[in-house]
Design a protein around this motif. Structure first.
Motif, PDB file in Angstrom:
ATOM      1  N   ARG A 274       8.457   7.329   1.257  1.00 34.49           N
ATOM      2  CA  ARG A 274       7.577   6.591   0.597  1.00 34.49           C
ATOM      3  C   ARG A 274       6.278   7.338   0.048  1.00 34.49           C
ATOM      4  O   ARG A 274       6.008   8.394   0.875  1.00 34.49           O
TER       5      ARG A 274
ATOM      6  N   TYR B 247       2.769  11.678   0.579  1.00 32.38           N
ATOM      7  CA  TYR B 247       3.523  11.002   1.234  1.00 32.38           C
ATOM      8  C   TYR B 247       3.104   9.796   2.199  1.00 32.38           C
ATOM      9  O   TYR B 247       2.056  10.096   2.735  1.00 32.38           O
ATOM     10  N   GLY B 248       3.832   8.939   2.502  1.00 31.34           N
ATOM     11  CA  GLY B 248       3.582   7.987   3.708  1.00 31.34           C
ATOM     12  C   GLY B 248       4.033   8.390   4.956  1.00 31.34           C
ATOM     13  O   GLY B 248       3.884   9.961   5.121  1.00 31.34           O
ATOM     14  N   ASP B 249       4.313   7.808   5.943  1.00 30.57           N
ATOM     15  CA  ASP B 249       4.380   8.073   7.398  1.00 30.57           C
ATOM     16  C   ASP B 249       5.739   8.969   7.497  1.00 30.57           C
ATOM     17  O   ASP B 249       5.919   9.755   8.167  1.00 30.57           O
TER      18      ASP B 249
ATOM     19  N   TRP C 162       0.839  -1.297   0.114  1.00 29.32           N
ATOM     20  CA  TRP C 162      -0.150  -0.117   0.012  1.00 29.32           C
ATOM     21  C   TRP C 162       0.731   1.355  -0.046  1.00 29.32           C
ATOM     22  O   TRP C 162       0.393   2.360  -0.289  1.00 29.32           O
ATOM     23  N   THR C 163       2.157   1.213   0.212  1.00 31.50           N
ATOM     24  CA  THR C 163       2.995   2.268   0.107  1.00 31.50           C
ATOM     25  C   THR C 163       4.273   1.926  -0.648  1.00 31.50           C
ATOM     26  O   THR C 163       4.662   0.578  -0.991  1.00 31.50           O
TER      27      THR C 163
ATOM     28  N   GLU D 286       2.052   6.971  -1.337  1.00 30.49           N
ATOM     29  CA  GLU D 286       1.079   6.141  -1.131  1.00 30.49           C
ATOM     30  C   GLU D 286      -0.319   6.810  -1.965  1.00 30.49           C
ATOM     31  O   GLU D 286      -0.435   8.019  -2.006  1.00 30.49           O
TER      32      GLU D 286
END
Length: 682
Positions: free
Chosen positions: A81, A75-77, A25-26, A83
């Motif tokens: 990354r 952006y992810g966390d 998912w990322t 998503e």
């Protein structure tokens, strides 16, 4: 935007498909930039010369910023990354990739793992494809696979097209071996859309096409259950089990069907079968425990919920049920509540809530719990000790003890339903501890569960009437002396007194069973007390009728008119007492003003007989007293005493009487009869 829309679509399609293929998912930011660069290079190479010139200075970072600001990507966390902003975006662009890049979707639907991963993508793909017939055929396949049929149904249900039109088009294009799967999938699609009659039509056609399909029988059973046609549901579910005995979903659906009908024993048997088919499935044990709890098998339910938690330690629902059971079993109060008929329909959850609201009250010997006539608002259960139920006091005569209640017994339950006067006095005879439940607390518990409140409203009246009649018979049995009754049947002549409420049917319909029950409790106790205190023997009462028999005492020789005079005095007191009682209860409902009491007295021979299953006195004197009690010359509101000629002759001049018109009595009683209205004692 600096980059062409087609380029951005290609980039996002490749990203979506790649992420789905990898099951993530990322996506790493560095790979994302490389993916953009690769797609940009391919796009430039295929673009015409003038467009290539406009793309010369476009960088992957530029395109990234454009896409990020569109809201489709984030952006992810961390910024390492990226998503999609929503998983639906990812599936849509993956579907767009398949539409543009893939001709045969078989690798995406041929295994359970593939279908699990690509299900949402395939549904979206069906919505955007230009050749739905070809894609639908590929989804269905040729093996009548249940999972692929379900996937095809989801595509059809979410496509937004007219179902009959789509079916007609597909029937013309698909090969004969796919017709069963097509009908099956269309039925499932209609069910998903809530179009149940159409769903049943197509599923029944599918069943005709392939009678050996356990899956179609299962879906028919599930749908019939959904529309509350339980017998048909059971038929199809049992047929599915016959066709495929290891089809665990069918057992679950059959168990739920029995559960919906409150056939809990059958539901338990079926749910237990699921634990044998799938012994490591915690949800099966949860279903078993739920039914065991309803059936009051609390130990069994506790073990089932423990097993569910052992298999799935984070099973919150099972943990909640187990905690509640542990709490309920740690005290005997809940089990005590369940033995009370009026509360027996409450669930364990409701019983626990009610138990939490119980107050403990202590009483010493001789202390009064409540007096007759007080307005009641509390129900009591005896935990320790003993209380006595006192008969009402009338005039100068003191009331006696008519019953004693010990641990586990209860009293005052009608107070939970409505405010009515207490019908007797309750006094402690030993150090006594009572568990008290107020009407306010009871109502508060019911308010949290409207369904149980409705069921109580429907059933409590009749149950209360039945249970109180049983309880009243126990109370009145204190007045019943079988030895004296047997002696009276051997005498040549006795005097029978019969009391009956005029308009009791009307009164019950007007005020409701609960209030009528409370009134009858006090009425019968008062009238029975008068008869016994006057020297009579109480025979079994029935409904609102009360019968007393007066005879001579062989051990005490004397005037043979004494039993007659005792019966007449008792009747006058009963007539007076009923008027007082009626006026008192008129404060609860004005409808009591429309009732009266008829008392008939006849002297003659009696014997022991039966009425239904009950042993009682029968004979001409009983029959005549009953007929006289039903005379209502002035209407149903009168309270009068009528006696026959033999009784009048034996009474002599001690009482004032008034003869009745023989024509009237013949019309009412059916025979020539000498009868009198008793006025007063001289």
């Amino acid at each position: 935007a600096q980059s062409p829309l087609a380029l951005r679509q290609n980039i996002l399609s490749t990203l979506g498909r790649t992420m789905l293929e990898e099951g993530v998912w990322t996506f790493p930011f560095t790979r994302w930039i490389k993916l953009i660069a690769s797609e940009l290079s391919a796009y430039r190479d295929a673009a015409p010369p003038d467009e290539q010139q406009s793309l010369r200075y476009l960088t992957p970072q530029d395109i990234h910023e454009e896409i990020k600001h569109s809201g489709l990507l984030r952006y992810g966390d961390t910024r390492t990354r990226v998503e999609f902003a929503h998983h639906t975006y990812q599936e849509f662009y993956a579907a767009l990739a398949l539409k543009n890049q893939v001709d045969d979707i078989e690798p995406y639907v041929d295994t359970p793992e593939a279908r699990r991963r690509w299900q949402g993508v395939i549904v979206l793909l069906y919505g955007i494809t230009t050749d739905r017939v070809k894609l639908y055929s590929q989804i269905l396949g040729y093996s009548n696979d249940y999972a692929r049929i379900w996937l095809a149904a989801q595509c059809l249900a979410n496509a937004g097209e007219d179902i009959p039109t789509a079916l007609s088009r597909l029937q013309e294009a698909l090969v004969p071996s796919q017709q069963f799967a097509l009908l099956f999938s269309v039925g499932l699609a209609c069910r998903q859309l809530g179009r149940y009659p159409e769903a049943l039509t197509y599923l029944l056609k599918a069943a005709e096409e392939n009678p050996a399909s356990a899956e179609v029988q299962f879906e028919l059973g599930a749908l019939y259950r959904q529309v509350d046609q339980f017998e048909r549901a059971i038929f199809h579910l049992e047929e599915a089990i016959r066709l495929r005995s290891d089809f665990v979903d069918v057992y679950n659906q059959l168990g739920l069907t029995y559960y919906d009908q409150e056939k809990y024993e059958e539901a338990l048997t079926v749910f237990r079968a699921t634990t044998q088919l799938e012994p490591h499935n915690p949800y099966h044990y949860y279903n078993v425990g739920t039914v065991q709890k309803i059936l009051r098998d609390y130990e069994g339910a506790r073990e089932s919920f423990r097993m569910a938690l052992k298999l799935k330690p984070d099973y919150i629902e099972a943990k909640t049920q187990l905690d509640m059971l542990e709490k309920a079993l740690s005290t005997g109060v809940v089990q005590m509540l369940e033995k009370i008929p009026m509360l027996s329909k409450m669930t364990l959850e409701q019983s626990v809530l009610l138990a939490n609201r119980i107050q403990v009250k202590e009483y010493q010997p001789g202390q009064i719990v409540f007096h007759m006539g007080e307005m009641g608002d509390t129900f009591y259960i005896i935990e320790v000790g003993e209380v006595e139920v006192l008969a009402p006091e009338m005039g100068r005569s003191s009331g006696g003890v008519i019953n004693r209640l010990g641990p586990g017994n209860f009293f005052g339950e009608i107070a939970l339903l409505r405010a009515v006067p207490r019908t007797a006095t309750i006094r402690a005879t030993k150090p006594t501890r009572l568990l008290a439940i107020s009407r306010d607390d009871f109502s508060a518990v019911l308010s949290r569960y409207p369904a149980i409140a409705h069921r109580l409203a429907e059933t409590s009246s009749l149950r209360l009437l039945r249970d109180r009649q049983i309880g009243r018979r126990v109370d009145l049995d204190r007045y019943y002396d079988p030895g004296y009754i047997a002696e009276l049947t051997r005498q040549d002549r006795v005097t029978v007194l019969m009391g009956d409420i005029h308009g009791s049917t009307y009164l019950t319909n007007a005020i409701g069973p609960e209030l009528m029950v409370a009134f009858l409790d006090e009425y019968l106790l008062r009238m029975s007390s008068i008869i016994v205190q006057a020297g009579g023997a109480m025979d079994k009462s029935l409904g609102d009728s009360v019968m007393g028999v007066f005879g001579s005492n062989p051990d005490v020789p004397g005037d043979e008119s004494l039993p007659v005079k005792a019966a007449l005095l008792a009747a006058l007191r009963m007539r007076e007492e009923y008027v007082i009682l009626r006026d008192k209860w008129k404060q609860q409902s004005p409808e009591f003003a429309h009732s009266g009491m008829g008392i008939g007295i006849s002297t003659g021979k009696v014997r022991t007989g039966t009425v239904g299953a009950e042993a009682t006195m029968v004979g001409p004197a009983v029959n005549m007293a009953s007929k006289l009690s039903k005379l209502a010359i002035k209407g149903r509101t009168e309270s009068e005493v009528y006696i026959d000629g033999v009784t009048r002759q034996l009474a002599g001049d001690s009482f004032a009487t008034e003869p009745l018109d023989p024509a009237y009595t013949k019309k009412k009683v059916g025979v020539e009869l000498e009868a009198y209205r008793l006025i007063r004692q001289k």
